[in-house]
Write a protein that holds these residues in place. Sequence first.
Motif, short mmCIF file in Angstrom:
data_model
loop_
_atom_site.label_atom_id
_atom_site.label_comp_id
_atom_site.label_asym_id
_atom_site.label_seq_id
_atom_site.Cartn_x
_atom_site.Cartn_y
_atom_site.Cartn_z
N SER A 60 -1.26 -5.08 3.05
CA SER A 60 -2.70 -4.94 2.92
C SER A 60 -3.30 -6.31 2.69
CB SER A 60 -3.01 -4.05 1.71
OG SER A 60 -2.81 -4.80 0.52
N LEU A 104 -2.68 3.04 -4.27
CA LEU A 104 -3.97 3.65 -3.93
C LEU A 104 -4.53 4.45 -5.09
CD1 LEU A 104 -3.46 4.63 -0.19
CD2 LEU A 104 -4.93 2.85 -1.14
N ILE A 125 0.83 -1.20 0.00
CA ILE A 125 0.00 0.00 0.00
C ILE A 125 0.87 1.25 0.00
CG2 ILE A 125 -1.75 1.30 1.26
CD1 ILE A 125 -2.64 -1.25 -0.28
N GLU A 162 -10.41 1.84 1.30
CA GLU A 162 -9.31 2.52 0.60
C GLU A 162 -9.06 3.91 1.19
OE1 GLU A 162 -11.74 0.84 -0.77
OE2 GLU A 162 -10.96 -0.52 -2.30
#
Lengths: 161, 161
Positions: free
Chosen positions: B46, B15, B10, B28
Amino acid sequence: MTYEVKRLQINYKTLDEFKKFKEYGIQELSMLEDLNAKISENEINSPFYGIYFGDSLAARMSLYKRNKRFDQYFEPQQDYLEVWKLEVLSNYQRKGLGATLVEFAKSFNLPIKTSPRVKSSEFWARMGFSPVTYDMDRDLGENPLIWLPEGVKEQKQTEED
Amino acid sequence: MTYEVKRLQINYKTLDEFKKFKEYGIQELSMLEDLNAKISENEINSPFYGIYFGDSLAARMSLYKRNKRFDQYFEPQQDYLEVWKLEVLSNYQRKGLGATLVEFAKSFNLPIKTSPRVKSSEFWARMGFSPVTYDMDRDLGENPLIWLPEGVKEQKQTEED
């Protein structure tokens, strides 16, 4: 104009009208099985409430009271309402039917949780709902929204494991 | 052709790629907040796994191991995997990427639960998943599907309240 919100009787006519709604799933299929297993119709109450235009169901929602032992959202921990499958058929949109159903749910003055499956955040914000603080073990892929009556707060999640 | 399934780091690039997927939500947004709160990048693992084509993320899923105390689906009660947000970007569909991700999940040989938000029952049936028996207190508006490895059965719900 005001609309009357009715608790829906589960019979073959209602289940047939449910097929017009996008969010038709195993809940409805299981109701149909239950109905087929009984002798007489019209005797099964359901968590569904709706608004009719004449003889046609125009909007519906599931509104279901959950016991406080399931409550992972509110402080103090308490009984709350869960709303799902709130949906207005396209021919009947922009008349306030969705808002009428949500106001009906709020009239019980219990906290409410919902996890809409469609993009509808503006509608829910107008109705006074806010997103929870995300917690993976509780929320997984959901986007829960909550409505808090006077004196109720969001429950803080504690770290586990 | 075989595809490599990678655990997603992540960071701001990941993202940003997530924004291309339809099922973008508070999970998110919460990851983005966590990232903003840290000094350095690339350090947050994640529950997301994905398949890249070159430098671009083409498909993803959340794959998360749940403790047996959350298990309301399997008999005997045990640790299981929850899959959500399985999604292949439209340019990369019909190449078997979805199936590759699901086979990756099955390779752990733990039971799997998923509740797809889109109509995809044929795909899941092909992957060996079946609908659970609906239970309102557990399932609400969900349509859970489960995959059972050898020796595991569906948990029967008992009446409560």
